[in-house]
Design a protein around this motif. Structure first.
Motif, PDB file in Angstrom:
ATOM      1  N   ASN A 278       0.222  29.015  12.206  1.00 34.16           N
ATOM      2  CA  ASN A 278      -0.039  30.395  12.353  1.00 34.16           C
ATOM      3  C   ASN A 278      -1.333  30.668  11.368  1.00 34.16           C
ATOM      4  N   LYS A 279      -2.066  29.725  11.099  1.00 35.11           N
ATOM      5  CA  LYS A 279      -3.229  29.979  10.312  1.00 35.11           C
ATOM      6  C   LYS A 279      -4.342  30.059  11.446  1.00 35.11           C
ATOM      7  N   GLY A 280      -5.173  30.926  11.383  1.00 35.56           N
ATOM      8  CA  GLY A 280      -6.091  31.066  12.650  1.00 35.56           C
ATOM      9  C   GLY A 280      -7.303  29.952  12.299  1.00 35.56           C
ATOM     10  N   GLY A 281      -8.282  30.021  13.524  1.00 35.66           N
ATOM     11  CA  GLY A 281      -9.273  29.198  13.302  1.00 35.66           C
ATOM     12  C   GLY A 281      -9.272  27.560  13.086  1.00 35.66           C
ATOM     13  N   VAL A 282      -7.891  26.914  13.142  1.00 39.18           N
ATOM     14  CA  VAL A 282      -7.773  25.722  12.625  1.00 39.18           C
ATOM     15  C   VAL A 282      -7.993  24.523  13.953  1.00 39.18           C
ATOM     16  N   GLY A 283      -8.465  25.318  15.096  1.00 37.83           N
ATOM     17  CA  GLY A 283      -8.625  24.185  16.275  1.00 37.83           C
ATOM     18  C   GLY A 283      -7.570  24.246  17.208  1.00 37.83           C
TER      19      GLY A 283
ATOM     20  N   ILE B 163     -10.568  14.847  13.822  1.00 30.99           N
ATOM     21  CA  ILE B 163     -11.427  15.692  14.578  1.00 30.99           C
ATOM     22  C   ILE B 163     -12.805  15.923  13.631  1.00 30.99           C
ATOM     23  N   ARG B 164     -13.739  15.430  13.851  1.00 30.12           N
ATOM     24  CA  ARG B 164     -14.774  15.415  12.816  1.00 30.12           C
ATOM     25  C   ARG B 164     -15.557  16.873  13.203  1.00 30.12           C
ATOM     26  N   ILE B 165     -16.051  17.494  12.137  1.00 33.61           N
ATOM     27  CA  ILE B 165     -16.914  18.719  12.150  1.00 33.61           C
ATOM     28  C   ILE B 165     -18.192  18.528  13.213  1.00 33.61           C
ATOM     29  N   ASN B 166     -18.404  19.176  13.987  1.00 33.91           N
ATOM     30  CA  ASN B 166     -19.375  18.925  14.959  1.00 33.91           C
ATOM     31  C   ASN B 166     -19.983  20.230  15.549  1.00 33.91           C
TER      32      ASN B 166
ATOM     33  N   ILE C 191     -19.240  21.403  19.490  1.00 35.30           N
ATOM     34  CA  ILE C 191     -18.114  21.543  19.962  1.00 35.30           C
ATOM     35  C   ILE C 191     -18.477  23.463  20.236  1.00 35.30           C
ATOM     36  N   ALA C 192     -18.816  23.790  19.233  1.00 37.82           N
ATOM     37  CA  ALA C 192     -18.759  25.486  19.446  1.00 37.82           C
ATOM     38  C   ALA C 192     -19.869  25.839  20.541  1.00 37.82           C
ATOM     39  N   ALA C 193     -20.949  24.989  20.530  1.00 39.97           N
ATOM     40  CA  ALA C 193     -22.103  25.111  21.580  1.00 39.97           C
ATOM     41  C   ALA C 193     -21.544  24.934  22.979  1.00 39.97           C
TER      42      ALA C 193
HETATM   43  N1  LIG Z   1     -14.376  20.192  15.233  1.00 42.71           N
HETATM   44  C1  LIG Z   1     -14.998  21.191  15.058  1.00 42.71           C
HETATM   45  N2  LIG Z   1     -16.306  21.269  14.558  1.00 42.71           N
HETATM   46  C2  LIG Z   1     -16.938  22.658  14.575  1.00 42.71           C
HETATM   47  N3  LIG Z   1     -16.680  23.626  15.140  1.00 42.71           N
HETATM   48  C3  LIG Z   1     -15.199  23.759  15.540  1.00 42.71           C
HETATM   49  C4  LIG Z   1     -14.432  22.391  15.400  1.00 42.71           C
HETATM   50  N4  LIG Z   1     -13.115  22.746  16.020  1.00 42.71           N
HETATM   51  C5  LIG Z   1     -13.207  24.075  16.267  1.00 42.71           C
HETATM   52  N5  LIG Z   1     -14.299  24.442  15.875  1.00 42.71           N
HETATM   53  C6  LIG Z   1     -14.965  26.049  16.306  1.00 42.71           C
HETATM   54  O1  LIG Z   1     -14.150  26.651  15.229  1.00 42.71           O
HETATM   55  C7  LIG Z   1     -13.661  28.116  15.690  1.00 42.71           C
HETATM   56  C8  LIG Z   1     -11.873  28.205  15.809  1.00 42.71           C
HETATM   57  O2  LIG Z   1     -11.461  27.025  16.615  1.00 42.71           O
HETATM   58  P1  LIG Z   1     -10.242  27.404  17.468  1.00 42.71           P
HETATM   59  O3  LIG Z   1     -10.556  28.769  18.510  1.00 42.71           O
HETATM   60  O4  LIG Z   1     -10.033  26.302  18.419  1.00 42.71           O
HETATM   61  O5  LIG Z   1      -9.271  27.720  16.484  1.00 42.71           O
HETATM   62  P2  LIG Z   1      -7.773  28.187  16.766  1.00 42.71           P
HETATM   63  O6  LIG Z   1      -6.821  27.669  15.750  1.00 42.71           O
HETATM   64  O7  LIG Z   1      -7.486  28.352  18.163  1.00 42.71           O
HETATM   65  O8  LIG Z   1      -7.961  29.945  16.390  1.00 42.71           O
HETATM   66  P3  LIG Z   1      -6.971  31.252  16.440  1.00 42.71           P
HETATM   67  O9  LIG Z   1      -5.831  30.843  15.506  1.00 42.71           O
HETATM   68  O10 LIG Z   1      -7.994  32.321  16.163  1.00 42.71           O
HETATM   69  O11 LIG Z   1      -6.712  31.074  18.018  1.00 42.71           O
HETATM   70  C9  LIG Z   1     -14.449  28.057  17.217  1.00 42.71           C
HETATM   71  O12 LIG Z   1     -15.496  28.980  17.115  1.00 42.71           O
HETATM   72  C10 LIG Z   1     -14.565  26.704  17.471  1.00 42.71           C
HETATM   73  O13 LIG Z   1     -15.679  26.324  18.403  1.00 42.71           O
END
Ligand SMILES: Nc1ncnc2c1ncn2[C@@H]1O[C@H](COP(=O)(O)OP(=O)(O)OP(=O)(O)O)[C@@H](O)[C@H]1O
Ligand SMILES: [Mg+2]
Length: 250
Positions: A9-14, A206-209, A212-214
């Motif tokens: 339920n946390k946003g932006g975690v991947g 999964i390393r920060i990279n 991935i965003a690009a």
């Molecule tokens: N390993 C990574 N390295 C760098 N950026 C990443 C990585 N994984 C995800 N991101 C970036 O982080 C942001 C959030 O990722 P993502 O949309 O997959 O999360 P989410 O959990 O689906 O978010 P939400 O809950 O809002 O749906 C995106 O902009 C994505 O490109």
């Protein structure tokens, strides 16, 4: 058909990033369907789909839908903005937790894997996703790791297992946006050990990279965009672990 949902339920975690990339890696060997259950539609947009003719909302309205093909062996049921209010509308439905499970029956013979990308909330749509799944993957962001956050996701899954879907299991906890220089705090590692959770974590982190965003800006899975990037290497490795865990049991 193995159904796997990505939940936190946390946003932006991947969640969405992992859905895109694992599904694409798997589609090299298997028939894969991805379902976008988030009205933000990030998963759908990542494949260039903005105004689809069918959507996940149709599925929740118990209509029969034909998934959209986006790559060889890879189909999607996209989401749209109007799905935002869906969980309030299905509140009054009969067997409201099991709508998605019932709807997925018609795909049973068509796909080897189905991935469900959840929204960042524990609403009725997420409950439907967990109720329809054999496995859940819980992505957790390395820099924001919290024991209480992970515990509450595990407890939520356990209560779905006890009350609605006895078949669901946690396939793994996945560390995302990992930076080797910022080691997970010793205190956290000790707590993970004490709880006996080490085995629940995928070996792959999964390393920060930034690639991935690009790749998402270019509407491409990382493996297609830059197969030599850390992101591609990590997602290929994670996909192998997923195949093994599904094949060999947990
Ligand atoms: N390993 C990574 N390295 C760098 N950026 C990443 C990585 N994984 C995800 N991101 C970036 O982080 C942001 C959030 O990722 P993502 O949309 O997959 O999360 P989410 O959990 O689906 O978010 P939400 O809950 O809002 O749906 C995106 O902009 C994505 O490109
Ligand atoms: Mg998402």
């Amino acid at each position: 058909m193995n159904t796997i949902c990505l939940m936190n339920n946390k946003g932006g975690v991947g969640k969405t990033t992992t859905t895109i990339n694992v599904a694409y890696c798997l589609s090299k060997k298997a028939k894969v369907l991805i379902i976008d259950c988030d009205s933000q539609s990030n998963l759908s947009n990542s494949f260039g789909i903005t105004e689809p003719s069918i959507s996940v909302y149709d599925l929740f309205k118990r209509k029969s839908v034909k998934p959209i093909n986006v790559r060889k062996n890879l189909d999607i049921i996209p989401s749209t903005g109007d799905f935002a209010g869906a969980d309030l509308i299905i509140q009054n439905e009969f067997a409201r937790e099991l709508i998605l499970k019932k709807q997925l029956n018609e795909f049973r013979e068509l796909y080897d894997y189905v991935f469900i990308d959840c929204p960042p909330s524990l609403n009725l749509v997420t409950i439907n996703a967990l109720s329809a799944s054999d496995y859940v993957i819980i992505p957790v962001e390395a820099s924001a790791f919290s024991m209480s956050g992970v515990s509450s996701m595990i407890e939520f899954t356990t209560s779905i297992k006890e009350m609605i879907n006895p078949d669901i299991n946690i396939l793994g906890l996945l560390i995302t946006k990992y930076d080797k220089r910022l080691k997970l705090a010793t205190k956290i590692l000790k707590q993970i050990e004490e709880k006996g959770w080490e085995r629940a974590f995928f070996n792959t982190k999964i390393r920060i990279n930034t690639t991935i965003a690009a790749s998402q800006d270019e509407q491409k899975p990382i493996l297609e965009y830059d197969s030599k990037s850390h992101g591609a290497i990590d997602y290929v490795s994670l996909t192998k672990e997923i195949i093994n865990r599904v094949k060999n049991g947990l």
